[in-house]
Scaffold this motif. Sequence first.
Motif, PDB file in Angstrom:
ATOM      1  N   HIS A 136       0.802  -1.216   0.000  1.00 59.08           N
ATOM      2  CA  HIS A 136       0.000   0.000   0.000  1.00 59.08           C
ATOM      3  C   HIS A 136       0.835   1.266   0.000  1.00 59.08           C
ATOM      4  CE1 HIS A 136      -3.674  -2.333   1.808  1.00 59.08           C
ATOM      5  NE2 HIS A 136      -3.271  -2.792   0.632  1.00 59.08           N
ATOM      6  N   THR A 137       2.139   1.120  -0.018  1.00 60.64           N
ATOM      7  CA  THR A 137       3.010   2.302  -0.081  1.00 60.64           C
ATOM      8  C   THR A 137       3.307   2.675  -1.523  1.00 60.64           C
ATOM      9  OG1 THR A 137       4.061   1.752   2.040  1.00 60.64           O
ATOM     10  CG2 THR A 137       5.255   3.248   0.560  1.00 60.64           C
ATOM     11  N   TRP A 138       3.706   1.701  -2.318  1.00 62.97           N
ATOM     12  CA  TRP A 138       4.137   2.001  -3.676  1.00 62.97           C
ATOM     13  C   TRP A 138       2.998   1.980  -4.697  1.00 62.97           C
ATOM     14  CZ3 TRP A 138       8.280   4.359  -5.225  1.00 62.97           C
ATOM     15  CH2 TRP A 138       9.384   4.388  -4.378  1.00 62.97           C
ATOM     16  N   ILE A 139       1.902   1.317  -4.386  1.00 65.60           N
ATOM     17  CA  ILE A 139       0.782   1.294  -5.339  1.00 65.60           C
ATOM     18  C   ILE A 139       0.255   2.704  -5.598  1.00 65.60           C
ATOM     19  CG2 ILE A 139      -1.614   0.580  -5.653  1.00 65.60           C
ATOM     20  CD1 ILE A 139      -0.855  -2.098  -4.414  1.00 65.60           C
ATOM     21  N   PRO A 140      -0.108   3.497  -4.586  1.00 63.97           N
ATOM     22  CA  PRO A 140      -0.575   4.861  -4.873  1.00 63.97           C
ATOM     23  C   PRO A 140       0.521   5.757  -5.431  1.00 63.97           C
ATOM     24  CG  PRO A 140      -0.451   4.494  -2.502  1.00 63.97           C
ATOM     25  CD  PRO A 140      -0.248   3.170  -3.151  1.00 63.97           C
ATOM     26  N   PHE A 162      -6.852   1.521  -8.027  1.00 57.84           N
ATOM     27  CA  PHE A 162      -6.038   2.410  -8.860  1.00 57.84           C
ATOM     28  C   PHE A 162      -5.921   1.881 -10.289  1.00 57.84           C
ATOM     29  CE2 PHE A 162      -4.542   3.805  -4.635  1.00 57.84           C
ATOM     30  CZ  PHE A 162      -4.836   5.150  -4.762  1.00 57.84           C
ATOM     31  N   ILE A 163      -5.952   0.568 -10.459  1.00 57.39           N
ATOM     32  CA  ILE A 163      -5.981   0.020 -11.816  1.00 57.39           C
ATOM     33  C   ILE A 163      -7.260   0.446 -12.516  1.00 57.39           C
ATOM     34  CG2 ILE A 163      -6.261  -2.124 -13.112  1.00 57.39           C
ATOM     35  CD1 ILE A 163      -4.200  -3.399 -11.276  1.00 57.39           C
ATOM     36  N   SER A 164      -8.386   0.344 -11.817  1.00 56.61           N
ATOM     37  CA  SER A 164      -9.672   0.751 -12.404  1.00 56.61           C
ATOM     38  C   SER A 164      -9.654   2.225 -12.773  1.00 56.61           C
ATOM     39  CB  SER A 164     -10.806   0.464 -11.420  1.00 56.61           C
ATOM     40  OG  SER A 164     -10.917  -0.911 -11.148  1.00 56.61           O
ATOM     41  N   LEU A 165      -9.080   3.055 -11.914  1.00 52.27           N
ATOM     42  CA  LEU A 165      -9.026   4.492 -12.168  1.00 52.27           C
ATOM     43  C   LEU A 165      -8.228   4.806 -13.426  1.00 52.27           C
ATOM     44  CD1 LEU A 165      -9.900   7.237 -10.951  1.00 52.27           C
ATOM     45  CD2 LEU A 165      -7.721   7.273  -9.731  1.00 52.27           C
ATOM     46  N   LEU A 166      -7.109   4.129 -13.607  1.00 52.20           N
ATOM     47  CA  LEU A 166      -6.265   4.388 -14.770  1.00 52.20           C
ATOM     48  C   LEU A 166      -6.886   3.823 -16.053  1.00 52.20           C
ATOM     49  CD1 LEU A 166      -2.798   3.687 -13.130  1.00 52.20           C
ATOM     50  CD2 LEU A 166      -3.704   5.914 -13.830  1.00 52.20           C
ATOM     51  N   VAL A 167      -7.594   2.700 -15.952  1.00 54.51           N
ATOM     52  CA  VAL A 167      -8.293   2.170 -17.124  1.00 54.51           C
ATOM     53  C   VAL A 167      -9.392   3.134 -17.559  1.00 54.51           C
ATOM     54  CG1 VAL A 167      -9.799   0.326 -17.951  1.00 54.51           C
ATOM     55  CG2 VAL A 167      -7.748  -0.243 -16.656  1.00 54.51           C
ATOM     56  N   CYS A 173      -6.833  12.235  -3.705  1.00 51.13           N
ATOM     57  CA  CYS A 173      -8.009  12.193  -2.836  1.00 51.13           C
ATOM     58  C   CYS A 173      -8.264  10.792  -2.299  1.00 51.13           C
ATOM     59  CB  CYS A 173      -9.244  12.683  -3.598  1.00 51.13           C
ATOM     60  SG  CYS A 173      -9.219  14.447  -3.987  1.00 51.13           S
ATOM     61  N   SER A 174      -7.793   9.785  -3.020  1.00 51.75           N
ATOM     62  CA  SER A 174      -8.022   8.393  -2.611  1.00 51.75           C
ATOM     63  C   SER A 174      -6.849   7.816  -1.815  1.00 51.75           C
ATOM     64  CB  SER A 174      -8.265   7.531  -3.859  1.00 51.75           C
ATOM     65  OG  SER A 174      -9.275   8.073  -4.672  1.00 51.75           O
ATOM     66  N   TRP A 175      -5.851   8.637  -1.587  1.00 59.20           N
ATOM     67  CA  TRP A 175      -4.595   8.141  -1.005  1.00 59.20           C
ATOM     68  C   TRP A 175      -4.816   7.443   0.333  1.00 59.20           C
ATOM     69  CZ3 TRP A 175      -0.017   9.125  -3.774  1.00 59.20           C
ATOM     70  CH2 TRP A 175       1.158   8.675  -3.183  1.00 59.20           C
ATOM     71  N   LYS A 176      -5.610   8.057   1.214  1.00 61.08           N
ATOM     72  CA  LYS A 176      -5.834   7.515   2.545  1.00 61.08           C
ATOM     73  C   LYS A 176      -7.228   6.923   2.737  1.00 61.08           C
ATOM     74  CE  LYS A 176      -1.802   8.792   4.181  1.00 61.08           C
ATOM     75  NZ  LYS A 176      -0.771   7.778   4.579  1.00 61.08           N
ATOM     76  N   SER A 177      -8.094   7.139   1.752  1.00 62.47           N
ATOM     77  CA  SER A 177      -9.489   6.719   1.941  1.00 62.47           C
ATOM     78  C   SER A 177      -9.781   5.306   1.440  1.00 62.47           C
ATOM     79  CB  SER A 177     -10.434   7.706   1.249  1.00 62.47           C
ATOM     80  OG  SER A 177     -10.152   7.783  -0.134  1.00 62.47           O
ATOM     81  N   ILE A 178      -8.894   4.740   0.602  1.00 59.38           N
ATOM     82  CA  ILE A 178      -9.082   3.389   0.083  1.00 59.38           C
ATOM     83  C   ILE A 178      -8.198   2.442   0.881  1.00 59.38           C
ATOM     84  CG2 ILE A 178      -8.927   1.903  -1.943  1.00 59.38           C
ATOM     85  CD1 ILE A 178     -11.064   4.055  -2.126  1.00 59.38           C
ATOM     86  N   HIS A 179      -8.840   1.438   1.514  1.00 58.61           N
ATOM     87  CA  HIS A 179      -8.096   0.509   2.378  1.00 58.61           C
ATOM     88  C   HIS A 179      -8.200  -0.937   1.910  1.00 58.61           C
ATOM     89  CE1 HIS A 179      -7.764   3.919   5.108  1.00 58.61           C
ATOM     90  NE2 HIS A 179      -9.084   4.052   5.077  1.00 58.61           N
ATOM     91  N   GLU A 180      -9.209  -1.254   1.103  1.00 57.82           N
ATOM     92  CA  GLU A 180      -9.400  -2.614   0.627  1.00 57.82           C
ATOM     93  C   GLU A 180      -9.146  -2.693  -0.872  1.00 57.82           C
ATOM     94  OE1 GLU A 180     -13.285  -3.826   1.650  1.00 57.82           O
ATOM     95  OE2 GLU A 180     -12.974  -3.693   3.827  1.00 57.82           O
ATOM     96  N   ASN A 181      -8.408  -3.718  -1.277  1.00 55.46           N
ATOM     97  CA  ASN A 181      -8.093  -3.931  -2.699  1.00 55.46           C
ATOM     98  C   ASN A 181      -7.599  -2.641  -3.346  1.00 55.46           C
ATOM     99  OD1 ASN A 181      -7.802  -5.156  -5.159  1.00 55.46           O
ATOM    100  ND2 ASN A 181      -9.986  -5.529  -5.499  1.00 55.46           N
ATOM    101  N   VAL A 182      -6.557  -2.087  -2.757  1.00 52.98           N
ATOM    102  CA  VAL A 182      -6.014  -0.808  -3.208  1.00 52.98           C
ATOM    103  C   VAL A 182      -5.517  -0.904  -4.651  1.00 52.98           C
ATOM    104  CG1 VAL A 182      -4.252   0.955  -2.779  1.00 52.98           C
ATOM    105  CG2 VAL A 182      -5.420  -0.153  -0.861  1.00 52.98           C
TER     106      VAL A 182
END
Length: 298
Positions: free
Chosen positions: A30-34, A115-120, A102-111
């Motif tokens: 969860h550090t490098w994914i975002p 982010f993959i969905s967001l970029l797609v 905005c999603s950096w700290k608010s998404i905790h499950e299946n991070v």
Amino acid sequence: MGTQPLLLTVITFLPLLSVAALLLLRSDDHTWIPRLALAGSLAEFLVSLLLLRGFDSAEASFQFQEFHHWIGGTIHYHLGVDGISLFLILLTTFLTPLAVLCSWKSIHENVKGFFISLLVIETAMIGVFVSLDLFLFFVFWELTLIPMYFMIGMWGHERRIYAAVKFILYTMLGSILMLVAILWLYNQTGTFDLLQIQALLQSGRVVLLCFDTRLLESVRRLDGNVMTGYLCDQPSPDLVDRATSLGARQLVARGDLATPSLVKNAHEAGLQFVAWTINEPDQMRPLIAAGADGIMTD
């Protein structure tokens, strides 16, 4: 005029490189994914700024065009931007890094999945804005719906499953109607290419027929060269005046409304006259004698 080769392709698909990189990371990192998602979205924004440098605001046509044959001789990989789509692309690439932050700290499950969905979605939205082939446009449009469905259903708040199902039902209904409209245009013009359809409308080889006066007025304002026809199916004493005031170039009247006097009035006003839903020869003869420009049967 913008002519950089493959620039639109790079801008469209660059987020998918970040998706490939995210897939290489562990799901619990969860550090490098975002961080990687933010870096990729910022790089996308910087690359998209190249459009501003090469865009000629004095040129009305589509710029940065790319054209490649795709499926047979009908469906093509055809991209381009005009002044409207240019800023929609820039808005998309600007908002995506903000969405990541905005999603950096608010998404905790299946991070990773988020982010993959967001970029797609970013790739699909840009594809929608740059597509000049209607089939390609439809593919990108459908691609936006799939990750949005999962984002609503997996990372939404209360009643998120209900919202996701409702979202997909409404959007799929709209997609079906849009696909029918695209296929109808192809049936009328023999092409999915937006520029070819526009050229056919302007040449008068394809006529836009419409009951809706507001749509005719909108088309006239957008492009006064498009061959438009006012389609009337209700009796009215001012059919010719209404058609001319809307900028229509054809008056298309239902069979029981078509009369030799209406043909004469339309011609005097500079309109072509076409009668439709006429099947009996006895109905056709007086209209032909009056100089009707066309007769359409059922």
